[in-house]
Motif scaffolding. Sequence first.
Motif, short mmCIF file in Angstrom:
data_model
loop_
_atom_site.label_atom_id
_atom_site.label_comp_id
_atom_site.label_asym_id
_atom_site.label_seq_id
_atom_site.Cartn_x
_atom_site.Cartn_y
_atom_site.Cartn_z
N ARG A 1 33.31 17.84 -24.72
CA ARG A 1 32.54 16.73 -24.16
C ARG A 1 32.28 15.71 -25.27
O ARG A 1 31.70 16.02 -26.31
CB ARG A 1 31.22 17.21 -23.58
N ILE B 1 41.48 19.67 -25.12
CA ILE B 1 42.06 19.41 -26.44
C ILE B 1 42.95 20.59 -26.82
O ILE B 1 42.54 21.76 -26.74
CB ILE B 1 40.97 19.22 -27.51
N SER C 1 40.69 13.31 -12.17
CA SER C 1 40.94 12.95 -13.56
C SER C 1 42.27 12.23 -13.70
O SER C 1 42.39 11.26 -14.44
CB SER C 1 40.90 14.20 -14.45
N THR C 2 43.30 12.71 -13.01
CA THR C 2 44.60 12.06 -13.06
C THR C 2 44.50 10.65 -12.51
O THR C 2 45.05 9.70 -13.09
CB THR C 2 45.63 12.86 -12.24
N PHE D 1 32.44 11.77 -21.46
CA PHE D 1 33.51 12.31 -20.63
C PHE D 1 34.02 13.59 -21.28
O PHE D 1 33.75 13.87 -22.46
CB PHE D 1 34.66 11.30 -20.47
N LYS D 2 34.76 14.39 -20.48
CA LYS D 2 35.29 15.65 -20.94
C LYS D 2 36.81 15.57 -21.04
O LYS D 2 37.46 14.91 -20.24
CB LYS D 2 34.89 16.78 -19.98
N LYS D 3 37.35 16.27 -22.03
CA LYS D 3 38.78 16.22 -22.27
C LYS D 3 39.26 17.57 -22.79
O LYS D 3 38.59 18.19 -23.61
CB LYS D 3 39.12 15.12 -23.28
N GLU E 1 42.71 8.39 -14.99
CA GLU E 1 43.56 8.01 -16.11
C GLU E 1 44.49 6.87 -15.71
O GLU E 1 44.67 5.90 -16.47
CB GLU E 1 44.37 9.21 -16.59
N MET F 1 38.14 6.53 -21.44
CA MET F 1 39.01 7.54 -22.04
C MET F 1 39.53 7.02 -23.38
O MET F 1 39.57 5.80 -23.61
CB MET F 1 40.17 7.90 -21.12
N GLY G 1 46.39 16.46 -16.39
CA GLY G 1 44.99 16.23 -16.66
C GLY G 1 44.16 17.38 -16.16
O GLY G 1 44.65 18.48 -15.99
N GLN H 1 37.80 22.74 -23.68
CA GLN H 1 37.34 21.46 -23.15
C GLN H 1 36.22 20.94 -24.05
O GLN H 1 35.31 21.68 -24.43
CB GLN H 1 36.84 21.61 -21.72
#
Length: 328
Positions: free
Chosen positions: A273, A294, A238-239, A290-292, A242, A320, A233, A271
């Motif tokens: 948003r 990709i 963040s981990t 949230f941010k992820k 999740e 998420m 992550g 990243q």
Amino acid sequence: MSKKFWVGYILFFIFIFPMIFEYGPYLSTGEFAFGQSTAPIWAIIYLVVGLFAWMGFIVWYYKKFVKSIYVNLKNSKNIVREGKLVTAEIMRKSVEKTSEYGQEIELVLGFNNLVGTPIYLSYPITDSRPQQRRYEVGKTIKMRIDHELRSPILMPDGAEVTPDRGFIRPRLIGFYALILFSVGYLLFSYWFQSQGTGWRFLHFWHPWVTIPFWGLFFGWILVDLLIGRLSGGFGRSSTYLEELLVYKGKLARAEVLSAEQTGLTVNEQPQVRFKLRFTDDRGVMHTASFKKIISLLNLHTVRVGERPILYNPEDPSVVMFAEEYVSP
């Protein structure tokens, strides 16, 4: 490059390079690079600084590589004894490796999490008796979930928890080797370099003073920063979030209102948003973002529209995407 190569490369810069820097001139000229003229007060200061640095380095190593093993071992025993018992259905099975000790297999398990949300998770397991066909698709197995989400969180019911000596031994050897090296090298340096001047051979760049700082620096960069923050992550928090959402989250359908790149990349992956809106199980509407990170290969799939999410019922702003957990 292999893991052993990188370990050797790092150990060279931590231990060997300072030695070359210190003793290289002596091998060619018979004199040390910095001489033996450190003022007594500074020599004592360097000695104290080195002592604290070595204590810090040894404590850091113990917490990261020794104590964590026994903490996980204790947690595993508590989970098997006190974790919530759930029945998991085997949805998929793949054999990763076969050896004389059995098969290493990857299962996709379907079960209800701690708040009753149906989820699907990949779970690796070693089948020591594959001839009994205990892990075939369609069968069920009993699993335990830790209420406090302590690692390893999910374990088979009745699992036998024993320490892996082959895994623990090299870490303990490294721990004791650090202690012996810190003491032994100081005594060797005093015998070899003092020449009747006491601790005045110590200086700012002496290996005994700098090695623990290099060790802490590389440890922080590689273990705490790169591995701890980027594995699984983006950041330790963040981990954890999740894991919280997987095991304690509730399912909802969310409308993705926007998806924009933040300008930050990790390993050249952008990243994004996301801003979305959803209704929880009590009928209350929420807006969250949230941010992820990709993958570039999946960037074309980033879109607005409706997608399944998992949200924290105690804090609905924590969400998420849930595609990989709601379909086998």
